[in-house]
Design a protein around this motif. Structure first.
Motif, PDB file in Angstrom:
ATOM      1  N   GLN A  44      45.200  35.723  29.583  1.00 41.07           N
ATOM      2  CA  GLN A  44      46.639  34.862  29.485  1.00 41.07           C
ATOM      3  C   GLN A  44      47.502  35.867  29.162  1.00 41.07           C
ATOM      4  N   GLN A  45      47.323  37.021  28.083  1.00 41.59           N
ATOM      5  CA  GLN A  45      48.134  38.386  27.737  1.00 41.59           C
ATOM      6  C   GLN A  45      48.106  38.986  29.133  1.00 41.59           C
ATOM      7  N   GLN A  46      47.238  39.900  30.369  1.00 45.52           N
ATOM      8  CA  GLN A  46      46.971  40.213  31.048  1.00 45.52           C
ATOM      9  C   GLN A  46      47.460  39.419  32.465  1.00 45.52           C
ATOM     10  N   TYR A  47      47.794  38.221  32.628  1.00 49.06           N
ATOM     11  CA  TYR A  47      47.920  37.775  34.190  1.00 49.06           C
ATOM     12  C   TYR A  47      49.266  37.538  33.765  1.00 49.06           C
ATOM     13  N   VAL A  48      49.695  38.216  34.713  1.00 45.70           N
ATOM     14  CA  VAL A  48      51.731  37.658  35.590  1.00 45.70           C
ATOM     15  C   VAL A  48      52.230  37.115  36.249  1.00 45.70           C
ATOM     16  N   ALA A  49      52.649  35.931  36.155  1.00 40.90           N
ATOM     17  CA  ALA A  49      53.164  35.111  36.926  1.00 40.90           C
ATOM     18  C   ALA A  49      53.540  35.401  37.897  1.00 40.90           C
ATOM     19  N   GLY A  50      53.609  34.639  39.734  1.00 41.02           N
ATOM     20  CA  GLY A  50      54.261  35.267  40.290  1.00 41.02           C
ATOM     21  C   GLY A  50      53.038  36.761  41.210  1.00 41.02           C
ATOM     22  N   TRP A  51      53.048  37.128  40.088  1.00 43.24           N
ATOM     23  CA  TRP A  51      51.750  38.683  41.262  1.00 43.24           C
ATOM     24  C   TRP A  51      50.923  38.628  41.213  1.00 43.24           C
ATOM     25  N   GLN A  52      50.017  37.638  40.185  1.00 42.36           N
ATOM     26  CA  GLN A  52      49.267  37.263  40.216  1.00 42.36           C
ATOM     27  C   GLN A  52      48.538  36.811  41.528  1.00 42.36           C
ATOM     28  N   ASP A  53      49.444  36.046  41.556  1.00 46.05           N
ATOM     29  CA  ASP A  53      49.244  34.668  42.068  1.00 46.05           C
ATOM     30  C   ASP A  53      48.988  35.086  43.451  1.00 46.05           C
ATOM     31  N   LEU A  54      50.605  36.157  43.974  1.00 44.70           N
ATOM     32  CA  LEU A  54      50.415  36.602  45.481  1.00 44.70           C
ATOM     33  C   LEU A  54      49.146  36.362  45.372  1.00 44.70           C
ATOM     34  N   SER A  55      49.377  38.497  44.682  1.00 46.92           N
ATOM     35  CA  SER A  55      47.590  39.426  44.992  1.00 46.92           C
ATOM     36  C   SER A  55      46.520  38.300  45.133  1.00 46.92           C
ATOM     37  N   ALA A  56      46.539  37.132  44.492  1.00 49.08           N
ATOM     38  CA  ALA A  56      45.166  36.029  44.778  1.00 49.08           C
ATOM     39  C   ALA A  56      45.026  35.565  47.066  1.00 49.08           C
ATOM     40  N   LEU A  57      46.662  35.200  46.718  1.00 46.75           N
ATOM     41  CA  LEU A  57      47.094  33.944  48.454  1.00 46.75           C
ATOM     42  C   LEU A  57      46.733  35.460  49.233  1.00 46.75           C
ATOM     43  N   PHE A  58      47.358  36.445  49.003  1.00 49.48           N
ATOM     44  CA  PHE A  58      47.468  37.317  49.679  1.00 49.48           C
ATOM     45  C   PHE A  58      45.216  38.325  50.145  1.00 49.48           C
ATOM     46  N   LEU A  63      40.969  38.494  53.346  1.00 47.63           N
ATOM     47  CA  LEU A  63      39.772  38.138  54.045  1.00 47.63           C
ATOM     48  C   LEU A  63      39.523  36.781  54.480  1.00 47.63           C
ATOM     49  N   HIS A  64      39.801  35.337  55.316  1.00 47.83           N
ATOM     50  CA  HIS A  64      39.583  34.604  55.870  1.00 47.83           C
ATOM     51  C   HIS A  64      39.756  34.868  57.007  1.00 47.83           C
ATOM     52  N   THR A  65      41.691  35.062  56.734  1.00 46.48           N
ATOM     53  CA  THR A  65      41.521  35.446  58.299  1.00 46.48           C
ATOM     54  C   THR A  65      41.156  36.327  59.210  1.00 46.48           C
ATOM     55  N   ALA A  66      40.619  37.775  58.942  1.00 48.41           N
ATOM     56  CA  ALA A  66      40.403  38.602  59.280  1.00 48.41           C
ATOM     57  C   ALA A  66      38.909  38.710  59.294  1.00 48.41           C
ATOM     58  N   GLU A  67      38.611  39.562  60.264  1.00 50.31           N
ATOM     59  CA  GLU A  67      36.793  39.555  59.767  1.00 50.31           C
ATOM     60  C   GLU A  67      36.570  40.184  59.016  1.00 50.31           C
ATOM     61  N   SER A  68      35.657  40.084  57.924  1.00 53.87           N
ATOM     62  CA  SER A  68      34.886  40.727  56.989  1.00 53.87           C
ATOM     63  C   SER A  68      35.482  42.056  56.792  1.00 53.87           C
ATOM     64  N   GLU A  69      34.119  43.280  58.062  1.00 53.67           N
ATOM     65  CA  GLU A  69      34.791  44.103  57.757  1.00 53.67           C
ATOM     66  C   GLU A  69      36.576  44.840  57.680  1.00 53.67           C
ATOM     67  N   ASP A  70      36.349  44.257  58.641  1.00 54.92           N
ATOM     68  CA  ASP A  70      38.494  44.173  58.926  1.00 54.92           C
ATOM     69  C   ASP A  70      39.547  44.055  57.863  1.00 54.92           C
ATOM     70  N   GLY A  71      39.439  43.022  56.831  1.00 51.10           N
ATOM     71  CA  GLY A  71      39.755  42.855  55.423  1.00 51.10           C
ATOM     72  C   GLY A  71      39.550  43.553  54.805  1.00 51.10           C
ATOM     73  N   ARG A  72      37.990  43.879  54.599  1.00 55.14           N
ATOM     74  CA  ARG A  72      37.933  45.023  53.478  1.00 55.14           C
ATOM     75  C   ARG A  72      38.632  46.163  54.075  1.00 55.14           C
ATOM     76  N   LEU A 140      36.037  35.277  46.037  1.00 58.62           N
ATOM     77  CA  LEU A 140      37.980  36.509  46.808  1.00 58.62           C
ATOM     78  C   LEU A 140      38.225  37.472  45.642  1.00 58.62           C
ATOM     79  N   TRP A 141      38.756  37.473  45.310  1.00 60.55           N
ATOM     80  CA  TRP A 141      39.151  37.945  43.967  1.00 60.55           C
ATOM     81  C   TRP A 141      38.605  39.130  43.880  1.00 60.55           C
TER      82      TRP A 141
END
Length: 188
Positions: A44-58, A63-72, A140-141
């Motif tokens: 909870q202390q490490q979590y930065v609202a907005g940035w971590q959410d954006l990173s997770a969505l990113f 990883l969902h839209t690109a081919e597996s190796e392309d995304g990585r 995914l994270w």
């Protein structure tokens, strides 16, 4: 006989301008164990609202839209660029490498790394890394965050004189630690 060491880890939170002391227990097998209440508190202390959410969505979007190796590969490239933006400087020893990396990781709130070497390469044990929130897909994270770190480490090692064939790859990923291996491609 099991030897148990204790380590107090001070994590400086710039946005709070305070120090959080966490009691970690590390056994001789270097498995990190931590009280579940302290783990939740630390997350909870490490979590930065907005940035971590954006990173997770990113991460999940790439990883969902690109081919597996392309995304990585794309996230690896992001890590390489991040390492160029936040270099470790010239280091002469493994201890200086660890200290430089931990300074950058601390700046980001991304945990700590322990480094050891053998004749074939370098082992990285990344602990207290920002773990996925309950709303995020942990796999995914892990895939996204580890690809970024692989890119960072590959570039950091190459700026220290390693040749382009020197690569970093994840060997273990779990809630307690991420283990990476840095070595030349032909040693895999």
């Amino acid at each position: 006989v099991r030897l148990v060491m204790t380590l107090w880890v001070n994590i400086r939170k710039q946005r709070l301008n305070s120090t959080l002391n966490i009691f970690w227990t590390i056994n001789t097998m270097t498995n990190l164990t931590i009280n579940p209440v302290l783990r939740k508190y630390h997350r909870q202390q490490q979590y930065v609202a907005g940035w971590q959410d954006l990173s997770a969505l990113f991460f999940s979007g790439i990883l969902h839209t690109a081919e597996s190796e392309d995304g990585r590969a794309f996230l690896h490239m992001i890590g390489e660029n991040l390492a160029r933006r936040f270099p470790l400087g010239d280091v002469q020893t493994l201890g200086e490498l660890e200290d430089g990396a931990n300074a950058v990781l601390s700046h980001f709130g991304w945990g700590i790394v322990n480094i050891d070497a053998d004749e074939q390469g370098i082992n990285l044990r990344h602990q207290a890394w920002p773990y996925a929130t309950e709303a995020d897909d942990p796999e995914l994270w892990l895939a996204g965050f580890s690809a970024v770190l692989e890119g960072c480490w590959t570039t950091w090692m190459q700026t220290q004189g390693a040749m382009s064939e020197f690569v970093t790859f994840l060997t273990y990923g779990g809630e307690n630690a991420l283990n990476f291996r840095c070595q030349y491609k032909d040693k895999e």
